[in-house]
Design an enzyme around this catalytic site. Structure first.
Site, PDB file in Angstrom:
ATOM      1  N   GLU A 182     -28.313  -1.509 -20.541  1.00  0.00           N
ATOM      2  CA  GLU A 182     -28.294  -2.813 -21.221  1.00  0.00           C
ATOM      3  C   GLU A 182     -28.847  -3.947 -20.361  1.00  0.00           C
ATOM      4  O   GLU A 182     -29.349  -4.937 -20.890  1.00  0.00           O
ATOM      5  CB  GLU A 182     -26.873  -3.148 -21.683  1.00  0.00           C
ATOM      6  CG  GLU A 182     -26.378  -2.274 -22.846  1.00  0.00           C
ATOM      7  CD  GLU A 182     -25.705  -0.991 -22.387  1.00  0.00           C
ATOM      8  OE1 GLU A 182     -25.786  -0.677 -21.181  1.00  0.00           O
ATOM      9  OE2 GLU A 182     -25.097  -0.308 -23.229  1.00  0.00           O
ATOM     10  N   PHE A 233     -10.149   0.355 -26.800  1.00  0.00           N
ATOM     11  CA  PHE A 233     -11.247   1.106 -26.189  1.00  0.00           C
ATOM     12  C   PHE A 233     -12.537   0.279 -26.247  1.00  0.00           C
ATOM     13  O   PHE A 233     -12.885  -0.257 -27.293  1.00  0.00           O
ATOM     14  CB  PHE A 233     -11.444   2.439 -26.919  1.00  0.00           C
ATOM     15  CG  PHE A 233     -12.601   3.235 -26.380  1.00  0.00           C
ATOM     16  CD1 PHE A 233     -12.583   3.726 -25.085  1.00  0.00           C
ATOM     17  CD2 PHE A 233     -13.726   3.471 -27.163  1.00  0.00           C
ATOM     18  CE1 PHE A 233     -13.651   4.442 -24.575  1.00  0.00           C
ATOM     19  CE2 PHE A 233     -14.803   4.193 -26.662  1.00  0.00           C
ATOM     20  CZ  PHE A 233     -14.764   4.678 -25.355  1.00  0.00           C
ATOM     21  N   GLN A 234     -13.203   0.197 -25.128  1.00  0.00           N
ATOM     22  CA  GLN A 234     -14.445  -0.565 -24.985  1.00  0.00           C
ATOM     23  C   GLN A 234     -14.295  -2.022 -25.428  1.00  0.00           C
ATOM     24  O   GLN A 234     -15.197  -2.603 -26.024  1.00  0.00           O
ATOM     25  CB  GLN A 234     -15.609   0.115 -25.721  1.00  0.00           C
ATOM     26  CG  GLN A 234     -15.964   1.469 -25.090  1.00  0.00           C
ATOM     27  CD  GLN A 234     -17.300   2.021 -25.520  1.00  0.00           C
ATOM     28  OE1 GLN A 234     -17.725   1.824 -26.655  1.00  0.00           O
ATOM     29  NE2 GLN A 234     -17.972   2.727 -24.619  1.00  0.00           N
ATOM     30  N   LYS A 265     -16.589  -5.385 -35.103  1.00  0.00           N
ATOM     31  CA  LYS A 265     -17.100  -4.309 -35.948  1.00  0.00           C
ATOM     32  C   LYS A 265     -16.727  -4.488 -37.422  1.00  0.00           C
ATOM     33  O   LYS A 265     -17.551  -4.272 -38.307  1.00  0.00           O
ATOM     34  CB  LYS A 265     -16.576  -2.968 -35.432  1.00  0.00           C
ATOM     35  CG  LYS A 265     -17.115  -1.748 -36.178  1.00  0.00           C
ATOM     36  CD  LYS A 265     -16.642  -0.458 -35.534  1.00  0.00           C
ATOM     37  CE  LYS A 265     -17.004   0.739 -36.389  1.00  0.00           C
ATOM     38  NZ  LYS A 265     -18.412   1.126 -36.279  1.00  0.00           N
ATOM     39  N   MET A 285     -37.128  -8.309   2.541  1.00  0.00           N
ATOM     40  CA  MET A 285     -36.838  -9.730   2.762  1.00  0.00           C
ATOM     41  C   MET A 285     -35.607  -9.887   3.641  1.00  0.00           C
ATOM     42  O   MET A 285     -35.580 -10.737   4.537  1.00  0.00           O
ATOM     43  CB  MET A 285     -36.652 -10.458   1.423  1.00  0.00           C
ATOM     44  CG  MET A 285     -36.508 -11.957   1.558  1.00  0.00           C
ATOM     45  SD  MET A 285     -37.933 -12.720   2.378  1.00  0.00           S
ATOM     46  CE  MET A 285     -38.908 -13.263   0.976  1.00  0.00           C
TER      47      MET A 285
END
Lengths: 561, 168
Positions: A49, A111-112, A161, A475
């Site tokens: 993502e 969940f999630q 949802k 760097m």
């Protein structure tokens, strides 16, 4: 007629003209993906993502529009945070849609489930949790409006949802009306008259251009101003491409790794016209030593940028393009124009600095990273869209790929987010299929989002990944060499994958150059192949980015080659 | 440029929506600004809240605080009351030990401070006092020797004063 949340979502996106979404499905968002495949919207399935957000960022910058992401709840949402923070730091308009657990479960540690609105509050321009389907169309409309207007930035919309599955009567969202959000596009003309006065008094004017020029599409107006007042122009990292690098008025980039003449000019100028900048510490160095002799005009659409870091003589709140056009008109109406002769001594002074120190590197029998970028510039006629990772690769890209057009240099400037370049290149290539898109990378940062190679190959994107492999986190190693007694703690990449085999494993093409004379042939071959290509250049491991201003020093105190 | 640090009372008109307070408090903590006190409640309109916030800072910091607050999408208006006429009130509830030999003294002080006893128990009186910060601090100081069990205080609430004369 009733519509489902998904119907409303898709219709709203089409009304906004969205044709591409970067996303990743999951339980909380799958209802949208389920119907998305039938909509005239292209869904690009990324591999992580964070890649989706950087890709949307690259898409937004290359197209000048808004980038869109669609990810699931929980880890899908938290994975977007680095991308969102990067877009926020660089004021890039993106809208991130995250799935959320059903409203009845919110707060239950389901969940999630994460509170992504809470997590992203400090790194979004604004965010929403939509809890009523009646609000959905309005919120989406507002989200796009907020992302793209004023000082642009990322907006996140969290979608439970059950909302997607429920239905509501069909209504069209009214025009956006947020009483507390009215960005100032038009400058106060009184302030502009003061600017004209300052210009008339100035002997040594300097224009400092920032990312705001690119965001507000003000390059032409900037060019016009530089022409009228005959002033030299420098730019921040984010402003590269806002002003053509082939102009005789161009001084190069300012700041920590800016050119000698740009930094010296900023210290010597008596008027600095700063447009669409925010005076980041990498630009100013030690504030007390920054433009000590200059009256400063600061033009920006965001009032918080003005007088945040640097005292300003004339603040002008307004959109860069609108303001510069207005200023140019005032100057023209007053019949004001400065010939090259009138700036002769100032330009001569700048020329001396140019002769004192030019951007340069020593040729050697190992490949110099700067040489690779220079040759890339030559072989692409300076016409490529260049994304970068973060670190030395980014600075060499900024210094040696001389950008002549806006929207062609795409880099994580403010946040400095490693792993940005590859997904950003994917977004940029989708926005600009007509252009060569190159990611200039290091061997360290390319590994932060290397999984997006699969995305590039899946969608047949002919992006070119140039890995400047110095086997170090270069760097930081440079800082260690210069300021930490050459103690290279944790910066040596003892093991890296074989990038050629890796390219092949992903179904891309891999090329490698180990000797200077191989650089051009490899570049030519890589650029000629209409596929995803990794070109790896084994470069001098201890090459450093110069000039360099040590952190906290005035920008005139440069370490030079 | 060094300016002196000053206390400012900011009155914020905000949309009464979930998360607004969190945005404001997060802005202060994230940017290292100072909150002395904070009061939030609905206004006469249910969809609008007023937040009265007392902060400390020099001129540059206060200017930046006001700009940053204005930048928040849900903030409708930021009013700095500091350099204009305003009325401000704090309130405290003070639970003080009421020994028989102290009761008369407590009531006398309550009277002098125009406070009220709002709860009387076997061992403690609860005193309600309204006024400016100084007045509340003074009363707390005076009651301390008698034994204060607990104190609950509000932050400052404030409104700008109206014009005394009608403009012509």
């Amino acid at each position: 007629m009733h519509q489902s949340g998904v119907d409303i979502f898709l219709r709203s996106l089409m009304e906004e003209g969205v044709d591409t979404i970067f996303g990743y499905p999951g339980a909380a968002i799958v209802d949208i993906h389920h119907q998305l495949i039938q909509a005239p919207i292209r869904h690009i399935l990324v591999r992580h993502e964070q890649g989706a957000v950087h890709a949307a960022d690259g898409y937004a910058r290359a197209s000048g529009g808004v980038g869109v992401c669609l990810v699931t709840s929980g880890p899908g949402a938290t994975n977007t945070v680095s991308g969102i923070a990067s877009a926020y730091a660089d004021s890039i308009p993106i809208v991130v849609f995250t799935g959320q657990v059903p409203t009845a479960l919110i707060g239950n540690d389901a969940f999630q489930e994460v509170d992504i609105v809470g997590i992203t509050r400090p790194c979004t321009k604004h965010n929403y949790l939509v809890t009523r389907i009646e609000d959905l169309a309005r919120v989406i409309k507002e989200a796009f409006h907020l992302a793209a207007s004023g000082r642009p930035g990322p907006v996140l919309v969290d979608l439970p949802k059950n909302l997607m599955q429920s239905t509501a009567p069909h209504t069209s969202a009214a025009a956006v009306d947020i009483k507390s959000y009215q960005p100032t596009y038009h400058p106060n003309v009184k302030q502009l008259h003061k600017v004209v006065e300052l210009i008339q008094k100035a002997q040594k004017p300097l224009i400092l251009a920032g990312g705001g020029i690119i965001l507000s599409k003000a390059s032409q107006a900037l060019n016009r101003l530089a022409h009228i007042i005959n002033a030299p122009v420098t730019a921040t990292l984010m402003g590269l491409g806002a002003f053509p690098a082939d102009s005789p008025r161009w001084l190069g980039m300012i700041g920590m790794h800016g050119t000698y003449r740009a930094n010296m000019a900023s210290a010597a100028c008596d008027l600095m016209i700063a447009v669409g900048v925010r005076f980041d510490d990498r630009v100013t160095g030690k504030i007390e030593g920054f433009a000590p002799h200059a009256k400063i005009v600061h033009i920006d659409i965001d009032p918080t940028s003005i007088r945040k870091n640097v005292p300003v003589t004339v603040p002008v709140v307004g959109d860069c393009r609108v303001t510069l056009n207005r200023l140019n008109r005032l100057l023209q109406e007053a019949g004001l124009f400065w010939s090259p002769d009138s700036r002769e001594s100032w330009m001569a002074e700048i020329e001396t600095w140019k002769q004192t120190h030019q951007m340069r590197y020593e040729q050697a029998d190992v490949i110099k990273p700067q040489y690779v970028v220079e040759k890339l510039h030559a072989l692409t006629d300076g016409e490529a869209v260049v994304t970068t990772e973060v670190g030395q690769n980014q600075m060499w890209a900024a210094q040696y790929y001389h950008f002549n057009q806006p929207n062609c240099f795409i880099t994580s400037g403010g946040l400095g987010c490693m792993g940005f370049g590859l997904p950003a290149a994917i977004g940029a290539q989708l926005a600009r299929p007509d252009r060569v898109v190159v990611d200039i990378a290091g061997d360290g940062s390319i590994q932060m989002n290397i999984q997006e190679m699969a995305t590039a190959v899946q969608y047949d994107l002919p992006i070119k990944v140039i890995i400047l492999n110095n086997q170090y986190l270069g760097m930081v190693r440079q800082w260690q060499e210069l300021f930490y007694h050459k103690c290279y703690a944790c910066t040596k990449m003892e093991h890296t994958p074989d990038f050629l085999k890796l390219a092949e494993a992903y179904g891309a093409m891999g090329l490698r150059a180990t000797r200077p004379e191989e650089v051009v042939p490899v570049l030519k071959e890589g650029l000629s192949i209409p596929r995803t290509v990794i070109m790896e250049f084994m470069v001098e491991p201890e090459e450093k980015v110069y000039p360099m201003v040590p952190a906290g020093a005035p920008i005139t105190e440069m370490l030079l080659v | 440029m060094a300016y002196k640090t000053e206390k400012h009372i900011l009155s914020l008109i905000v949309e009464n929506q979930p998360g607004v307070l969190s945005r404001i408090v997060g802005l202060f903590s994230g940017r290292g600004f100072n909150i002395e006190s904070l009061c939030v409640a609905e206004t006469a309109e249910a969809d609008i809240s007023r937040i009265t916030l007392v902060t400390l800072g020099d001129m540059d910091i206060i200017e930046q605080i006001k700009k940053q607050l204005n930048k928040l999408i849900n903030v409708i208006k930021v009013i700095d009351l500091t350099h204009r006429p305003f009325v401000a009130r704090d309130m405290a509830l003070i639970k003080v030990r009421a020994r028989p030999e102290n009761r008369a003294e407590i009531l006398r002080m309550v009277d002098i401070f125009r406070a009220r006893v709002v709860d009387v128990g076997a061992l403690f009186y609860t005193v309600e006092v309204i006024g400016d910060l100084e007045k509340i601090r003074s009363l707390i100081n005076l009651l301390t020797p008698m034994g204060i069990k607990e104190v609950a205080r509000t932050g400052t609430i404030a409104l700008p004063r109206e014009l005394k004369k009608r403009s012509k």
